[in-house]
Scaffold this active site. Structure first.
Site, mmCIF file in Angstrom:
data_model
loop_
_atom_site.group_PDB
_atom_site.id
_atom_site.type_symbol
_atom_site.label_atom_id
_atom_site.label_comp_id
_atom_site.label_asym_id
_atom_site.label_seq_id
_atom_site.Cartn_x
_atom_site.Cartn_y
_atom_site.Cartn_z
ATOM 1 N N GLY A 12 0.783 -1.238 0.000
ATOM 2 C CA GLY A 12 0.000 0.000 0.000
ATOM 3 C C GLY A 12 0.814 1.286 0.000
ATOM 4 N N HIS A 109 0.626 1.399 -13.053
ATOM 5 C CA HIS A 109 1.393 0.259 -13.561
ATOM 6 C C HIS A 109 2.871 0.624 -13.530
ATOM 7 C CE1 HIS A 109 2.175 -3.430 -15.658
ATOM 8 N NE2 HIS A 109 2.984 -2.762 -16.450
HETATM 9 C C1 GAR Z 1 3.332 -1.064 -7.356
HETATM 10 O O1 GAR Z 1 4.628 -1.048 -7.882
HETATM 11 C C2 GAR Z 1 2.302 -1.013 -8.476
HETATM 12 O O2 GAR Z 1 2.700 -0.220 -9.544
HETATM 13 C C3 GAR Z 1 2.245 -2.453 -8.865
HETATM 14 O O3 GAR Z 1 2.334 -3.174 -7.648
HETATM 15 C C4 GAR Z 1 3.028 -2.399 -6.680
HETATM 16 C C5 GAR Z 1 2.163 -2.245 -5.454
HETATM 17 O O4 GAR Z 1 2.851 -1.589 -4.423
HETATM 18 N N1 GAR Z 1 1.053 -2.742 -9.586
HETATM 19 C C6 GAR Z 1 0.986 -3.638 -10.571
HETATM 20 O O5 GAR Z 1 1.928 -4.301 -10.923
HETATM 21 C C7 GAR Z 1 -0.380 -3.750 -11.230
HETATM 22 N N2 GAR Z 1 -0.271 -4.426 -12.493
HETATM 23 P P1 GAR Z 1 2.091 -0.872 -3.226
HETATM 24 O O6 GAR Z 1 1.105 -1.884 -2.628
HETATM 25 O O7 GAR Z 1 3.195 -0.546 -2.258
HETATM 26 O O8 GAR Z 1 1.398 0.339 -3.762
#
Ligand code: GAR
Length: 207
Positions: A12, A109
């Site tokens: 998150g 993304h």
């Molecule tokens: C982030 O890097 C986001 O861009 C990626 O997952 C991570 C979540 O981190 N999303 C994807 O790959 C979606 N296809 P977070 O929970 O710390 O925000």
């Protein structure tokens, strides 16, 4: 002030960046509900610390993906959200979700779409693929979800340099710090100010 819903699956940090931006008064909106598909997602703790209502809605509690998607649609309709942010949400929903909220669902993304996106490209896998290909520049993209994975209108992008000694982990961290945590709150702020217009699948940012 717009009402924002969020879907999360993990740490998150993007949700945190949006909450911090709201707390600094940069976004004319408030988060009314954070929903996770996983009970142990740290994102839920981050939301609770900010006094935001949370819910856990699990795929396995529904007969199939379509029914799960219907459950989420119902939840966010009930909350009367104006915008839903996908903050590291790792489930591909049925396209009915994006149809129910047209140009109202924003995804972050961790690459420059159309590179390294689509099914199977999520989280660390995206950075592994970028390093394997040897790209010298990567980055992040905020876009509207349109029912096809990583396909909808692009709102903001930011490039990040790839270094020779990068590992997927160091690259992921730099893409988050230099790109994701900046452009996601910026896109939400633009949306809240009514400055995003979509014409023929192309986003125009109004001055
Ligand atoms: C982030 O890097 C986001 O861009 C990626 O997952 C991570 C979540 O981190 N999303 C994807 O790959 C979606 N296809 P977070 O929970 O710390 O925000």
């Amino acid at each position: 002030m717009i009402k924002i819903g969020a879907l999360v699956s993990g740490g998150g940090t993007n949700l945190q960046a949006i909450m911090d931006s709201i707390n600094r008064g940069e976004i004319n909106g408030k988060i009314v509900s954070v929903v996770s598909n996983k009970a142990d997602a740290y994102a839920l703790e981050r939301a609770a610390k900010n006094g935001i209502e949370t819910a856990v809605i699990k795929l396995k509690d529904y007969p199939d993906r379509k029914a799960y998607t219907e459950g989420l649609i119902e939840h966010f309709k009930e909350k009367q959200v104006d915008l839903i942010v996908l903050c590291g949400f790792m489930i591909i929903l049925d396209p009915s979700f994006d149809r129910a909220f047209p140009n109202m669902v924003m995804n972050i993304h961790p690459a420059l779409i159309p590179s390294f996106c689509g099914k199977g490209f999520y989280g660390l896998h995206v950075h592994e693929a970028a390093l394997k290909k040897g790209v010298k520049v990567t980055g992040a993209t905020v876009h509207f979800a349109d029912g096809i994975c990583d396909n909808g209108p692009i709102i903001l992008q930011k490039a990040v340099e790839v270094r020779d000694d990068d590992t997927p982990e160091t690259l992921q961290k730099r893409v988050m710090e230099e790109a994701e945590w900046k452009i996601f709150p910026q896109a939400v702020a633009l949306f809240a100010d009514g400055k995003i217009k979509v014409e023929n699948g192309i986003v125009r940012i109004l001055k």
